[in-house]
Design a protein around this motif. Structure first.
Motif, PDB file in Angstrom:
ATOM      1  N   GLU A 386     -32.975   1.030  -0.078  1.00  0.00           N
ATOM      2  CA  GLU A 386     -32.406   0.509   0.816  1.00  0.00           C
ATOM      3  C   GLU A 386     -31.098   0.117   0.596  1.00  0.00           C
ATOM      4  N   LEU A 387     -30.106   0.296   1.678  1.00  0.00           N
ATOM      5  CA  LEU A 387     -28.901  -0.195   1.411  1.00  0.00           C
ATOM      6  C   LEU A 387     -28.590  -1.759   1.549  1.00  0.00           C
ATOM      7  N   GLU A 388     -27.924  -2.239   0.892  1.00  0.00           N
ATOM      8  CA  GLU A 388     -27.709  -3.794   0.818  1.00  0.00           C
ATOM      9  C   GLU A 388     -26.044  -3.954   0.948  1.00  0.00           C
ATOM     10  N   VAL A 389     -25.456  -4.823   1.419  1.00  0.00           N
ATOM     11  CA  VAL A 389     -24.073  -4.942   1.434  1.00  0.00           C
ATOM     12  C   VAL A 389     -23.551  -6.284   1.584  1.00  0.00           C
ATOM     13  N   GLY A 422     -31.825  -2.246   6.246  1.00  0.00           N
ATOM     14  CA  GLY A 422     -32.830  -1.545   6.714  1.00  0.00           C
ATOM     15  C   GLY A 422     -32.526   0.123   6.703  1.00  0.00           C
ATOM     16  N   ASP A 423     -31.382   0.504   6.203  1.00  0.00           N
ATOM     17  CA  ASP A 423     -31.196   1.809   6.230  1.00  0.00           C
ATOM     18  C   ASP A 423     -31.343   2.423   4.792  1.00  0.00           C
ATOM     19  N   VAL A 424     -32.134   3.657   4.721  1.00  0.00           N
ATOM     20  CA  VAL A 424     -32.388   4.334   3.549  1.00  0.00           C
ATOM     21  C   VAL A 424     -31.387   5.320   3.333  1.00  0.00           C
ATOM     22  N   GLY A 425     -30.857   5.158   1.897  1.00  0.00           N
ATOM     23  CA  GLY A 425     -29.881   6.491   1.481  1.00  0.00           C
ATOM     24  C   GLY A 425     -29.728   6.438   0.236  1.00  0.00           C
ATOM     25  N   ILE A 426     -28.833   7.377  -0.321  1.00  0.00           N
ATOM     26  CA  ILE A 426     -28.339   7.778  -1.688  1.00  0.00           C
ATOM     27  C   ILE A 426     -26.856   7.350  -1.502  1.00  0.00           C
ATOM     28  N   ILE A 427     -26.335   6.910  -2.794  1.00  0.00           N
ATOM     29  CA  ILE A 427     -24.897   6.986  -2.907  1.00  0.00           C
ATOM     30  C   ILE A 427     -24.415   7.624  -4.121  1.00  0.00           C
ATOM     31  N   SER A 428     -23.267   8.628  -3.846  1.00  0.00           N
ATOM     32  CA  SER A 428     -22.767   9.547  -4.944  1.00  0.00           C
ATOM     33  C   SER A 428     -22.174   8.647  -5.947  1.00  0.00           C
ATOM     34  N   ALA A 429     -21.630   9.137  -7.158  1.00  0.00           N
ATOM     35  CA  ALA A 429     -21.196   8.743  -8.238  1.00  0.00           C
ATOM     36  C   ALA A 429     -19.683   8.212  -7.752  1.00  0.00           C
ATOM     37  N   ARG A 438     -33.635   5.213   8.690  1.00  0.00           N
ATOM     38  CA  ARG A 438     -33.957   3.842   9.019  1.00  0.00           C
ATOM     39  C   ARG A 438     -34.977   3.600   8.349  1.00  0.00           C
ATOM     40  N   ALA A 439     -35.397   2.546   7.363  1.00  0.00           N
ATOM     41  CA  ALA A 439     -36.462   2.341   6.688  1.00  0.00           C
ATOM     42  C   ALA A 439     -37.840   2.569   7.723  1.00  0.00           C
ATOM     43  N   LYS A 440     -37.650   2.304   8.889  1.00  0.00           N
ATOM     44  CA  LYS A 440     -39.066   2.223   9.898  1.00  0.00           C
ATOM     45  C   LYS A 440     -39.036   3.456  10.509  1.00  0.00           C
ATOM     46  N   ASP A 441     -38.287   4.470  10.430  1.00  0.00           N
ATOM     47  CA  ASP A 441     -38.115   5.872  10.926  1.00  0.00           C
ATOM     48  C   ASP A 441     -38.658   6.799   9.924  1.00  0.00           C
ATOM     49  N   VAL A 442     -38.716   6.574   8.746  1.00  0.00           N
ATOM     50  CA  VAL A 442     -38.992   7.704   7.669  1.00  0.00           C
ATOM     51  C   VAL A 442     -40.284   8.069   7.746  1.00  0.00           C
ATOM     52  N   ILE A 443     -40.707   9.311   7.528  1.00  0.00           N
ATOM     53  CA  ILE A 443     -42.306   9.621   7.713  1.00  0.00           C
ATOM     54  C   ILE A 443     -42.816   9.558   6.437  1.00  0.00           C
ATOM     55  N   LYS A 444     -43.882   8.985   6.223  1.00  0.00           N
ATOM     56  CA  LYS A 444     -44.474   8.799   4.753  1.00  0.00           C
ATOM     57  C   LYS A 444     -45.854   9.654   4.749  1.00  0.00           C
ATOM     58  N   SER A 452     -36.785  11.972   8.937  1.00  0.00           N
ATOM     59  CA  SER A 452     -36.759  12.426  10.359  1.00  0.00           C
ATOM     60  C   SER A 452     -35.303  12.925  10.573  1.00  0.00           C
ATOM     61  N   VAL A 453     -34.209  12.357  10.458  1.00  0.00           N
ATOM     62  CA  VAL A 453     -32.935  12.860  10.546  1.00  0.00           C
ATOM     63  C   VAL A 453     -32.521  14.203  10.206  1.00  0.00           C
ATOM     64  N   GLU A 454     -32.814  14.485   8.867  1.00  0.00           N
ATOM     65  CA  GLU A 454     -32.893  15.885   8.348  1.00  0.00           C
ATOM     66  C   GLU A 454     -33.479  16.900   9.493  1.00  0.00           C
TER      67      GLU A 454
END
Ligand code: AMP
Length: 551
Positions: A386-389, A422-429, A438-444, A452-454
């Motif tokens: 989860e992204l925190e800012v 509430g957004d899930v993602g990755i960050i590159s170097a 979105r954390a709540k839209d991810v399919i587990k 779902s976005v992909e």
């Protein structure tokens, strides 16, 4: 040791004074749907903002901290309200005109708005609600529209032009504390009650400077920006404020947000920049494909609010309208990241992939990724969390009434004060954010995550698919599985089998992630700010309203 520098507060009134004096000739052009749009210079906007402030103070009794709401389209008068209200020390509250009536009532009452400035065409929306809005003492009406529904209203009704006529065109703007409230905006509230974010003069000022940076939108007074993103959606992404700093001309569509008038506006007024959510641009693309227009002026399009489908970016590139992808939230003012590829990939094959990411964080936004167990994850382009800012234009709490402590719910703010997006993602170097969901839209599915976005992006790259949304649905074996809901283009003969094969081709989507459940829908339901409304789709599925095929 203290610095020796002047401590001049960062105030909205300073942006207004600067814009209307130094860039007095720049224009706010409002589309009218008639032969000629309406044109007003920044100098005139400055004069009229002063007149509005006098009218609000002297005639309507607006005082410090009073909330003055707007229920308006994007236009010159809304821009005047944007500057007049905070500059005089009151609080601008932009109301989302696409909200259902009961949410609008809830929000106006929660903010305790005393005055509502409304466009004439929106009177039918506010008039029936006034009986439920005890704090609203005054309604100020601007622009065309039948006034009759306001007869007998509990609030006093005024005409905007009559109210400001004859008032002085200068105002002795107060020297406020820059941390005071300037404007507020409620989140679109997909779960629970909407939450009010209150921006300060300082946060808006600093955010505007960031919007203007070359690494963000980087516009100058040679540009004209078509602001399609509503002024009620996170301050139109900061554009009205930012443009008054730099003299960028504004092209405001008012209520003409359909693809055909947007295309006409671009052809006639020749903006160089435009900003809106992807659904608006999908609509415009359809229009331009059916009826080509001269859109050669428009060389930069800022897309945010939801992920930009690669197919849309590629199609816009072909038309010469270069997309710049950005991520943000109501809580982040909204500018969080902007996707400008690093210098070393420009002109290479990697450039497009970089442009599709949500982008890089500016210096004013610190970011970290948190795993499911609360652990900090590395910026390695692989670890998803989860992204925190945090930063000077990021919310630290929600509004809870004038006398109550602000709200800091634990699911929204970490103990050390960071915003949990509430957004899930990755960050590159090298600091590029890629959101996977979105954390709540991810399919587990069976302990693994499916984005779902992909799936949606892959589906929307098929030529027969106009729109596609993918949601998680319960599954006995795997816990959850994806349901693909697809809007087909007119005359399409595509079958679910061909779409599934298309997804599997060239390893676009891993085999275990391919949806088994498919349905065709007429259009994807949208939220009040034009994003895919997946909770409506989940509900329709749960209620058995969708005709689902199992492959
Ligand atoms: P709002 O506060 O209504 O503007 O919604 C903010 C949310 O929109 C974010 O938390 C994201 O989930 C989503 N969002 C905004 N921009 C993007 C983007 N470029 N890509 C993906 N999701 C986005």
């Amino acid at each position: 040791m203290l610095s020796t520098m002047q401590d001049v507060p960062l105030l909205i009134s300073r942006i207004l004074t600067h814009g209307s004096r130094v860039h007095g000739e720049s224009q706010v052009t409002t589309w009218t749907g008639e032969a000629e749009p309406h044109r007003r210079s920044f100098a005139e906007v400055g004069d009229r903002a002063a007149q509005l402030a006098h009218a609000l103070r002297d005639d309507l009794g607006v005082r410090d901290d009073d909330r003055v709401a707007t229920l308006m389209w994007n236009n010159a008068e809304h821009t005047e309200a944007y500057f007049a209200i905070p500059s005089m020390g009151a609080v601008l509250h932009t109301l989302n005109l696409r909200l259902p009536a009961e949410q609008l009532v809830w929000i106006v009452n929660h903010a305790a708005d005393g005055v509502v400035i409304v466009n004439g065409s929106l009177i039918p929306m506010i008039a029936p609600l006034l009986g439920k809005l005890p704090t609203v003492r005054h309604i100020v009406v601007s622009g065309p529209g039948d006034r009759a529904p306001l007869e007998g209203a509990t609030a006093a009704v005024h005409e905007y032009e009559d109210l400001i006529a004859g008032k002085p065109t200068t105002y002795d703007w107060p020297e406020l504390d820059e941390r005071r409230a300037a404007a507020m905006c409620y989140t679109s509230g997909t779960t629970g009650d909407p939450k009010g974010v209150v921006y300060s003069h300082r946060s808006i000022y600093l955010h505007s400077m960031q919007v203007n940076m070359a690494q963000s939108m980087g516009l100058t007074d040679q540009d004209t920006s078509l602001v399609v993103v509503p002024q009620f959606h996170v301050n139109a992404w900061g554009l009205p404020h930012a443009t008054f700093m730099t003299g960028v001309n504004l092209l405001m569509p008012d209520r003409f947000l359909q693809p055909a008038p947007l295309a006409e506006m671009i052809e006639k007024e020749r903006p160089s920049h435009a900003a809106a959510v992807p659904t608006i641009w999908q609509g415009l693309l359809g229009e331009l494909t059916a009826r080509p227009r001269d859109v050669s002026s428009l060389t930069q399009v800022t897309i945010g609010g939801s992920a930009c489908p690669p197919s849309l970016m590629a199609a816009f590139d072909k038309l010469g309208m270069r997309v710049c992808h950005a991520w943000g939230m109501t809580e982040t003012s909204p500018l969080g990241t902007v996707s400008r590829p690093p210098a070393h990939v420009v002109g290479t094959e990697q450039e497009f992939a970089y442009r599709l990411t949500q982008g890089r964080f500016p210096a004013g936004v610190e970011a970290r990724l948190t795993g499911p167990g609360g652990e900090r994850l590395p910026w390695d382009g692989e670890s998803a969390g989860e992204l925190e800012v945090r930063g000077p234009w990021i919310a630290g709490a929600y509004y809870n009434g004038p006398d109550a402590e602000p709200l800091r719910p634990a699911d929204k703010f970490s103990e050390d004060g960071w915003l949990k997006t509430g957004d899930v993602g990755i960050i590159s170097a090298d600091g590029f954010l890629t959101l996977t969901d979105r954390a709540k839209d991810v399919i587990k599915s069976g302990g693994e995550w499916i984005s779902s976005v992909e799936l949606e992006n892959a589906l929307m790259s098929h030529p027969d698919v106009a729109e596609a949304a993918v949601v998680a649905v319960p599954d006995d074996k795997w816990g959850e599985r994806p349901l693909a809901t697809v809007v087909l283009r007119e005359g399409s003969a595509a079958t679910f089998e061909t779409l599934r094969t298309f997804l599997a081709e060239e390893g676009k989507i891993a085999k275990w992630q391919l949806p088994e459940r498919w349905t065709v829908i007429e259009s994807v339901p949208k939220t009040s700010v034009g994003k895919f409304d997946k909770k409506v789709l989940r509900r329709r599925y749960a209620d058995g309203q969708l005709d689902v095929t199992n492959l």
